[in-house]
Every structure is written in C-alpha cells, then in structure tokens.
Design a protein around this motif. Structure first.
Motif, short mmCIF file in Angstrom:
data_model
loop_
_atom_site.label_atom_id
_atom_site.label_comp_id
_atom_site.label_asym_id
_atom_site.label_seq_id
_atom_site.Cartn_x
_atom_site.Cartn_y
_atom_site.Cartn_z
N LEU A 1 0.95 -1.19 -0.36
CA LEU A 1 -0.14 0.10 -0.14
C LEU A 1 0.82 1.28 -0.18
O LEU A 1 1.55 1.21 0.45
N ASP A 2 0.09 2.58 -0.17
CA ASP A 2 1.03 3.73 -0.07
C ASP A 2 0.29 4.67 0.82
O ASP A 2 -0.99 4.25 1.34
N LEU A 3 1.36 5.16 1.58
CA LEU A 3 1.03 5.86 2.24
C LEU A 3 -0.21 7.28 1.91
O LEU A 3 0.69 7.86 0.72
N PRO A 4 -0.94 8.43 2.94
CA PRO A 4 -1.03 8.60 4.17
C PRO A 4 -1.99 6.47 4.40
O PRO A 4 -3.14 6.43 3.63
N HIS A 5 -1.99 5.95 5.26
CA HIS A 5 -2.80 4.97 5.49
C HIS A 5 -3.46 5.28 6.97
O HIS A 5 -3.06 5.05 7.48
N ASP A 6 -4.93 4.80 6.79
CA ASP A 6 -5.81 4.81 7.99
C ASP A 6 -6.31 3.14 7.93
O ASP A 6 -7.04 3.00 7.32
N TRP A 7 -5.67 2.33 9.08
CA TRP A 7 -6.37 0.84 8.54
C TRP A 7 -8.22 0.97 9.63
O TRP A 7 -8.91 0.07 9.36
N ALA A 8 -8.05 1.69 10.67
CA ALA A 8 -9.61 1.42 11.04
C ALA A 8 -11.09 1.64 10.16
O ALA A 8 -11.57 1.38 10.10
N VAL A 9 -10.34 3.26 9.03
CA VAL A 9 -11.87 3.44 8.25
C VAL A 9 -11.84 2.29 7.19
O VAL A 9 -13.48 1.75 6.56
N GLU A 10 -10.78 1.03 7.33
CA GLU A 10 -11.80 -0.32 6.35
C GLU A 10 -12.33 -0.96 6.60
O GLU A 10 -12.48 -1.90 6.20
N GLN A 11 -12.23 -0.86 8.45
CA GLN A 11 -13.05 -2.29 9.42
C GLN A 11 -13.95 -1.81 8.82
O GLN A 11 -15.25 -0.48 8.50
N SER A 12 -14.96 -3.28 8.89
CA SER A 12 -16.53 -2.73 9.21
C SER A 12 -17.20 -2.45 10.84
O SER A 12 -16.32 -1.73 11.61
N PHE A 13 -18.33 -2.44 10.82
CA PHE A 13 -19.11 -1.64 11.66
C PHE A 13 -19.41 -2.66 12.87
O PHE A 13 -19.72 -3.37 12.34
N SER A 14 -19.82 -2.65 14.00
CA SER A 14 -19.98 -3.22 15.04
C SER A 14 -20.70 -2.41 16.48
O SER A 14 -19.64 -1.05 16.78
N GLU A 15 -22.23 -2.92 16.57
CA GLU A 15 -22.33 -2.37 17.76
C GLU A 15 -21.51 -2.34 19.08
O GLU A 15 -21.09 -2.07 20.51
N LYS A 16 -20.35 -3.02 19.09
CA LYS A 16 -20.10 -3.93 20.51
C LYS A 16 -18.59 -2.75 19.67
O LYS A 16 -17.58 -2.70 21.39
N ALA A 17 -18.39 -2.17 19.23
CA ALA A 17 -17.10 -1.33 18.91
C ALA A 17 -17.06 0.37 19.70
O ALA A 17 -18.26 0.19 20.34
N SER A 18 -15.96 0.96 19.64
CA SER A 18 -16.32 2.58 20.01
C SER A 18 -17.22 3.31 19.67
O SER A 18 -16.41 3.81 18.67
N PHE A 19 -17.76 3.99 20.61
CA PHE A 19 -19.01 4.81 20.61
C PHE A 19 -18.18 6.25 19.82
O PHE A 19 -18.67 6.38 18.90
N SER A 20 -17.27 6.62 20.18
CA SER A 20 -16.72 8.41 19.93
C SER A 20 -15.70 8.19 19.08
O SER A 20 -15.98 8.66 17.98
N HIS A 21 -15.93 6.31 18.01
CA HIS A 21 -14.70 6.64 17.51
C HIS A 21 -15.74 5.79 16.35
O HIS A 21 -14.87 4.87 15.14
N GLY A 22 -17.10 5.93 16.46
CA GLY A 22 -17.56 5.79 14.83
C GLY A 22 -18.25 3.94 14.79
O GLY A 22 -17.81 3.76 13.58
N PHE A 23 -17.99 3.07 16.23
CA PHE A 23 -18.15 1.86 15.60
C PHE A 23 -17.55 1.06 14.83
O PHE A 23 -17.98 0.30 14.51
#
Length: 940
Positions: free
Chosen positions: A84-106
């Motif tokens: 891959l090339d930078l800049p890179h944000d791996w969090a945005v690539e992930q799916s959503f889950s109700e168990k994930a962080s409210f403040s970080h957009g699940f």
C-alpha cells in the motif's frame, strides 16, 4: 483576576513546511517523500505468536542494540503482506459493530478488537554511497498512535502521541550503497480523544538528508513589525552542527515575493556551533510597502536561509510566511491588520467520508475551500495539532486558525508536546491564537486549572511572543481557568452567563470557542427517532444549547466578543449524538461528512458573506402529503422575500437582521419559488420543483476541487428525464474506474453501515502440524507418501553436524473457502536447498520471477484441510551460533473485493478518486438498476 490588556499589536510571520529543491546542485538538503510502496500487516495486541513473535528473541530490541526481531528484523520476509501507499488509516477499512467504540464511530478497531489494534509497516529504501558524510533522518508527520520505529533492526524510539510530528537520526545505522529497512509498529489500542482518530501512519513520511551543519528541524522563527509603510522582518534561525567542522560559516537570509522576485537580503559570518550543539542567529531585513496577509488576499513571502562554508552552499532552507498584525481588544473584539474582523469560525476534526484520517493533501484544500464558501473565516483545530498540509491550505486560502494542543498539564510530556506544536507551526500567518486546553471539566473551575493554565500560558509565551493563548471552557465562567486565561474561550452560551463574566473581567477579551451544537440530517425535514433522523430545520437542540441562529445573533450583536466557532463545520465519525448505534457519525455539522451542505449553510452564507443569498427549504417532492401543511423557510440577506406556489403569491415578508422567514404551505406538486428584493427591486430567485422519477446517473467534479488536482472529489446524483436533480433518490450506485484508483466513497448518511472502502481481503495462513522425516537420498524429486512411519516434529533436536542427505516435511493449512476467484500463494521461506513443493499430492512449480514463491491453482486445493509437502536438502550451519530458519513460510489467500458501490442518500453520494501518475485520461463509470449509466472523463 490577573487582568491582561491586549490593546497592543501582536506581530508575526509564518511558516508552511520548510522544503528543499533537491535537484539543484548548490544545496545539500533533500526532503524526499517516501509514501509509496510500503508493506502492511496486522499483528496482535497480546498474542505474541500472532504478533510475529516480536520481542521474544534472546536479546530482542531493548536488550542489545540492533537486535530488532520479528518484523523489526531486516531479514523478515514480508512478501505476503499487503502492499500500500501512505497515508493509510486502517480503521476506516474495517466494518462496523455495535460492540465497537461509540466515540470512534463503531469501527471494529482498537482495544476491543486485539487482532485489529496493532499494525506493522515495512519499507525498503536504497541510500547511495555518496550520502556518506550527510545526516540522514526519518521524518514522520504523525502516526496514530504509540509508534515504535526500527531501522535496519535498530530501535529508534517510541512516540506515544498520535498527533505529534517526530524525527529520528539514522545516520549511524545506514547501509550506504545498499538496501535499508524501515519498520514501524503502531499500537492503536488506546484512544486519545473522544472522536474518530483513525489508526496507522495516516500522515506523510520523509527521508531527510542534510549537511552536518544545517538549519535545525523547525529551526526558523520569523516575526515582523510594521512601521508606517514598511515591515521589519526578524528572522531567527537555529543552526545545528552534527559534525566536527570548526570555523566560520556564512549565513545568507533572502526574502522572496510569491513570484520569486528577491526583495531583501542580508549576509553575515558567524562561528560554527560545537559538535552536537546549536546556535541562534538573528537577521533583520526590511520589506518596503509589504503586501499584507489577510482573509481576502492571503499574500505570502518566502525566507530563504542559506549556510555557506568556504563560499559553497551547504544548506538551503525555505520558510513560507506572511506579514500581518493581529490584536484582541476587550471592548471591540478582534482586529486583523488594524481592521475589525468578526470571527466566523467552525470547529473541525480531521476525518472525511470514505477516507478516515488519511487525507490526501488535496482534500485539505477541498475542505477549507468548502468552509470559505459558506463565509467562514476561521478554523479551530479540535482538539489536537493538525497536519502541516491543513495549515498550508489555510495560509494559501486565507483562513484564520486556532491551533490546539492535545493535553493540558505541566510536566515534560505535556509541555514538550506543546513546544513541538508551536515550533512547528509558529510561522503560519493563518494562526492567530494558541489553545492549550478544551473542556477540562475536572479542573476548569478550581485552583488546579488556574495553576496549569498559568504555566502553559507562560510557557507558550516563552516560545512565541506574537500570539495570545485561549482555553475552551464549558463548565461555567466564574473561576479557575476563566479568571487567568488570556483570551476567554466560551463553550456554549447556555453553560454560563457570558455577559456577567464579561462585566466582572472587563479587561479580558473573549470569543465563543464552541457554539451551536445543533442536530440535523442533510435532506431530512421531519425528525424520526426510530430512523435516527433529525430535521434540518434549525431548532434549539437541548435546553442548554442554542440553535445556529440564536448563537450567531448573540455573538454578532456584542462588539466585545470577537466572534464564534460553531460546533462543527463538517459532520465527523463518532459522537453520534443524540443517538447511538446504528448511527455512526455526528449530526452537528453545517455540512455532512462529504461536505454536502445542510440547510444551515445558507443561513450562515446569508449573514457571513457579502454576496446576495436566497435559499428556500425543504425540497418539493412530498408524494402522499398532498393538502398537508409543510414548513417552508427562507434564508436570505435580502430586504424582503416573496413566496409563490405555482405562480400564486403566498405573501411578501421583511427579513429581520440575522433571522430567517417562515411560511406554512399546503403541499401541492409543482413549483415553489421565492423572490428576493433589495431596495424594492428583484435581485434573486430560488426554485424548488417537484421532480419526475429518476432516470439518469450524473457524475460531476465538485467545485471545491483545485484545478489539475491529482485527487478529485466527484459528486454522484440522479436526475429525471428533464435533467432535474432528484432530492429523494436513494439508489445503490456501482462504480468502475480506468486510469486511477478509488480512495473512498460516502454519502453523508449518519446511519449508513456500508463499506467506506472496497479492498481485496488478504488472509495469511500458517502451516501447522509441521513434521519431518529423514531421507536416504539427496534426490529432491523422489516420491514420499504420507502413510509411511517415522515422522517427528520438524527441526526438534536436529543435530546440524550430522544431518541426513535430504528431508521430507509435511504440514497442513486450512482454507475457509476455495473460491475460483481467490489467489492462493505460498511464500516459501528457505528451509533447505533444491526444494520441491507439493500440495495435496500435486507438484507445484515455482514462480518465474521468484523461485521461492508458488502459486496454487484452486483446482488442486479443497475447502477445509489441505496437505503440503516439501522435500529439500538441509542447510548447513557455517558457525556454531548461526540461527537456522525453521519456518517453512506462509500461505497468502487473496479474496477480491466486490465492486465499489454506495447508496445515494437524499439524492447525493460522493466518490474520491486519484489519478495514476502516467495516464492522460481517467474514466469513471457508474451504474444502477433501473437507471441510465453515467460516465465522467478527466483529462490529465
């Protein structure tokens, strides 16, 4: 209160990124962007084996210098990792889950997801033999977060902050004339803020080369004082010596206009600093009839600092700055260049739809241009130091900035972070105020907050004397921080009596550092809590919070208040107030996460801008509501507005200053038209028309793009057969692209759980149950069946002085699926010579470009357990202490992603594309069921 009079001018100049022109032979400084071609893989938060056995070696990386192990070791095989090339944000690539962080957009990243909380990055670079004698450094603009950096197996350091830039000297570790390995381990398990922060190397990385005698990192500080029609420029330069040279050097300081014309220069000899010491060198230059930096005309200059040794230029360092004056007045507000300016600001986090925090530089300009377009003249970095590129955009586009540090405190961690931010940013003319804290409820109203503020405020002044200090305060405006901070930052007028505070502390200037905090869903005009929809009509959201109109009226009508910063300019991930799951973004923005305007934008344009404005809401597609009353609002700065429904007047109304107009209109399909009048004459008209069914997909380049930009933001919408935009369309659009790559998709829907990015899934499968058996012959092509006996654990108790002529190894790997579209590759790590590889009894030939890479055709594989066999002649130890490889390799399974797609939300979606470097044409295509396809061609 310790009153502070600010009826004086703060003079100052500013820096963008110091940069160098490496192609010129006269300079030894190079700043090389190394964002391309990194390898990436997830590690694991606590499972050492899944973290590639990092930090398990006998010496490991802390015990002995140069013993980085696991991926930190230069010889680690990362061929199976994602490229891959930078800049890179791996969090945005992930799916959503109700168990994930409210403040970080699940998003399924962070401490609750240990398999997605550690990221490893690796890159190979070559450094020439001719670079010997130079100082070589790695420069990171920001990594989220807690990064450990290694170079050729040497541990360089740890940076906890996810927002600081940092730099490591690698001169002593370089393999000159050969390959070098950069490794970064990122631990994003801990959150720094209560908002989406991303994960990974989400800002730029550079390789820096300088002469041993050079301008130090962030080593210039430019201030100005305007006297009559001239400006005296003070250029303070920190010069560092990391070499042994002793003697005189010449320092040449030159000021250039934006066109490149030289307008001032000065030269002087000085003594070189001692080994690993610095000196501060100050020059005074004069600019006659300077072009001032301001909001409408952001004029910039460049200071060129050259260091000469024996007449030869050994360093060349450029600093972008602007000439301007700022002043806060406790009675009259804020002044820029002696003119009263009401601050019309917004607060903003740093993420964008589809991209997360890894914003391309062009997107920084896009977002600032969007804010400028609504009449905004100020930006508060909420609540951390921004990227250098954002400040550069603000300098060039004319946007004032409050630059804010991440944490309040008086110890080295807090003050060092503050110092690094100020020294990096203090040359930017856009920055007019430093913020050292925000809503620190635990300490705001007491003596601890007062003490901390006094220290941080004084510390800030010791680094930059030209700007005042503020803190955003929300738990009452009576004591503690509020009584000592230089510029009072009011967060929400419902949290205290602002007028009473001002009457008690009349020598203290103030501004609304956060105001508004309304809820609105773009294109929605009826609140529906079941659907998590908030009406876009500007209403008071909560008892202690005020509407945008109420907030602006309060600050606009009080001269002693410098202005306000609305919460927020753009929606952002996380804090999906007033809801929770499945809402994943905020509702506060004047624009959604894509930058599509909500209706409040037009209220602000009416009273923040200078051009005539007329906007009516809502849209006029209300099938099934015939005869029912619809609230119709008009935002305008016209004197009067007249509303018509199907050419019948519904009345003319006079516009109150800082207000809006309302009508109750029974819905009838057709045309709703508003006409604006100034001095009795028609100056504007605005129409909302009932459309027909959507038929066509329309793709258009957003007006916020810069000309010839490499990254392009494209608006996606549908139109009816007459070409009218359909505001209620929610079709799913599928995209394809030639001549570039798609970076992300979005639509501004706070409850959308669609993917932001569509990337191939890479799964790395270990070979398990690895066993061996001795062979009597060295023939690697002999056939061995698994049914034979005498198998034992591979390499266990191996006598390397008495090995068999050859060994056969067997193991297993499990495929969850065996799709024909999958690509399955075995990256063999050499455990013997002349290896022969078989899978499920089928012999596999090595790749032509890499004889240790084997492509497995899906026809020889099966879903579930697969058997792999390796026959090879053993490797011999050359030295007793040699550590022999016992890892046969890794199986890489690539599952292609589904096509890029996104649903429209209330008529709009957005796709962000990047042009390829060597293409003259980019073609974006879009299709949807029941619609005519759309296409957009972009020329290089």
């Amino acid at each position: 209160m310790k009153s502070i009079s600010l009826n004086r001018f703060f003079f100052f100049l500013v820096f963008s990124i110091p940069f160098c022109i490496s192609a010129q032979k006269h300079t030894e400084r190079e700043l090389i962007l190394i964002d391309k071609d990194w390898r990436f893989s997830f590690g694991h938060l606590y499972d050492t084996q899944k973290d590639f056995n990092h930090a398990t070696g006998y010496f490991s990386y802390l015990a002995k210098t140069g013993y980085g192990d696991g991926p930190a070791a230069p010889a680690f095989d990362d061929r199976a990792w994602r490229k891959l090339d930078l800049p890179h944000d791996w969090a945005v690539e992930q799916s959503f889950s109700e168990k994930a962080s409210f403040s970080h957009g699940f998003k399924t990243a962070g401490k609750n997801f240990p398999e997605k909380s550690i990221g490893w990055y690796r890159k190979k670079i070559n450094i020439q033999e001719t670079d010997k004698g130079r100082i070589i450094s790695l420069k990171f603009d920001g990594v989220f977060r807690n990064s450990k950096v290694f170079f050729n197996g040497h541990y360089l350091g740890t940076e906890e902050s996810g927002y600081n830039g940092f730099e490591y000297d690698i001169t002593a570790y370089v393999n000159y004339g050969g390959e070098n390995t950069i490794v970064v381990r990122v631990d994003a398990s801990m959150e720094e803020g209560w908002f989406y922060e991303g994960a990974g190397i989400y800002r730029h990385v550079y390789l820096k080369k300088t002469n041993p005698i050079h301008v130090a990192e962030n080593g210039t500080y430019v201030t100005t004082e305007i006297k009559e029609n001239n400006a005296e420029v003070t250029a303070d330069v920190t010069i560092e010596n990391k070499g042994s040279y002793k003697g005189m050097i010449e320092v040449v300081q030159t000021i250039l206009e934006a066109s490149g014309k030289q307008i001032a220069t000065i030269s002087e000899n000085t003594t070189t600093p001692d080994f690993y010491k610095t000196i501060h060198y100050t020059s005074k230059l004069q600019v006659n009839d300077p072009l001032l930096w301001d909001i409408e005309n952001p004029n910039l200059y460049r200071l060129v600092t050259e260091i000469k040794q024996d007449g030869k230029i050994i360093d060349h360092y450029e600093t972008t700055f602007g000439i301007r004056t700022i002043k806060f007045d406790a009675e009259k507000g804020f002044f820029l260049n002696g003119k009263s300016v009401k601050l019309k600001g917004t607060n903003n986090h740093q993420d964008h739809a589809g991209i997360g925090t890894a914003l391309p530089d062009e997107l920084q300009y896009f977002r600032i241009k969007k804010l400028k377009g609504i009449g905004s003249n100020a930006y508060r970095c909420s609540h951390h130091p921004p990227t250098p590129e954002l400040l550069k955009a603000c300098d060039e586009l004319g946007m004032l900035v409050i630059d804010e540090t991440r944490l309040m405190g008086i110890n080295d961690y807090h003050l060092n972070n503050l110092k690094r931010m100020i020294e990096r940013d203090r040359n930017h003319p856009s920055i007019f105020c430093w913020s050292v804290g925000n809503e620190e409820w635990k300490i705001e109203g007491g003596i601890v907050g007062e003490r901390i503020t006094n220290v941080m405020q004084g510390f800030t002044k010791s680094i930059d004397t030209t700007r005042p200090v503020t803190v955003g305060i929300s738990s009452g405006f009576k004591s503690g921080i509020s009584s000592v901070v230089e510029i009072m930052g009011y967060n929400y007028l419902g949290n205290g009596d602002i007028d009473a505070h001002r009457n008690e502390f009349k020598q203290q200037p103030g501004m609304g550092t956060e105001e508004g905090s309304t809820f609105a869903t773009r294109g929605i005009y009826f609140t529906d809590d079941a659907k998590h929809y908030q009406s876009a009509y500007d209403k008071k959201p909560r008892p202690t919070f005020y509407s945008i109109e109420e907030g602006w009226k309060f600050y606009a009508t009080r001269p002693y208040l410098a202005g306000l910063f609305i919460w927020t300019g753009f929606d952002y991930r996380g804090e999906p107030t007033p809801y929770g799951w499945p809402s994943v973004t905020s509702y506060f923005g004047m624009m959604d996460v894509c930058g599509f305007p909500k209706d409040n934008v037009f209220y602000l344009k009416s009273w923040w801008g200078n051009e005539p404005v007329l906007h009516i809401m809502p849209h006029w597609n209300w099938s099934g509501m015939e005869g029912k009353e619809i609230d119709v609002w008009a935002y305008s700065n016209c004197d009067e507005v007249e509303l018509f429904l199907n050419k019948k007047s519904l009345g003319k109304k006079k516009m109150e200053q800082y207000g809006h107009l309302e009508w109750k209109v029974k819905y009838t399909p057709g045309t709703l038209e508003a006409i604006g009048y100034k001095n009795g004459k028609k100056v504007l008209s605005e129409i909302q028309k009932t459309t027909e069914n959507p038929e066509n997909i329309k793709l258009s380049v957003d007006k916020g793009n810069r000309t010839n930009s490499n990254v392009v933001v494209v608006t996606v919408e549908t139109t009816d057969k007459k070409g009218a935009h359909v505001p209620t369309a929610n079709h799913e659009i599928t995209f394809s692209l030639k001549g570039g790559k798609i970076l992300g998709v979005g639509n501004g829907n706070p409850t959308s759980l669609e993917k932001d990015q569509f990337i191939d899934n890479i799964e790395l499968l270990p070979i398990t149950d690895f066993e061996e058996k001795k062979l009597a012959s060295a023939d690697s092509n002999q056939k061995v069946t698994d049914s034979e006996d005498n198998w034992q654990e591979a390499f266990k108790d191996r006598d390397y002085k008495n090995q068999a002529p050859a060994y056969v190894y067997r193991g297993k790997f499990d495929l969850k699926s065996n799709l024909k579209t999958n690509t399955v590759t075995f990256f063999y790590k050499k455990i013997g010579a002349n290896a022969v590889i078989s899978v499920n009894g089928n012999k596999i030939a090595p790749s032509t470009e890499d004889d240790q890479k084997y492509a497995f055709n899906t026809s020889v594989l099966k879903q579930g357990t697969n058997a792999i066999q390796i026959i090879a002649q053993p490797l011999q130890k050359l030295k007793e202490w040699d550590v022999m490889n016992t890892d046969p390799g890794i199986i890489q399974v690539i599952t292609p992603s589904e096509p890029w797609k996104r649903k429209l939300f209330n008529g709009y979606a957005q796709i962000i594309i990047q042009k390829e470097d060597n293409t003259n044409e980019v073609v974006l295509s879009a299709a949807a069921k029941g619609l005519n396809a759309g296409s957009l061609t972009l020329k290089k």
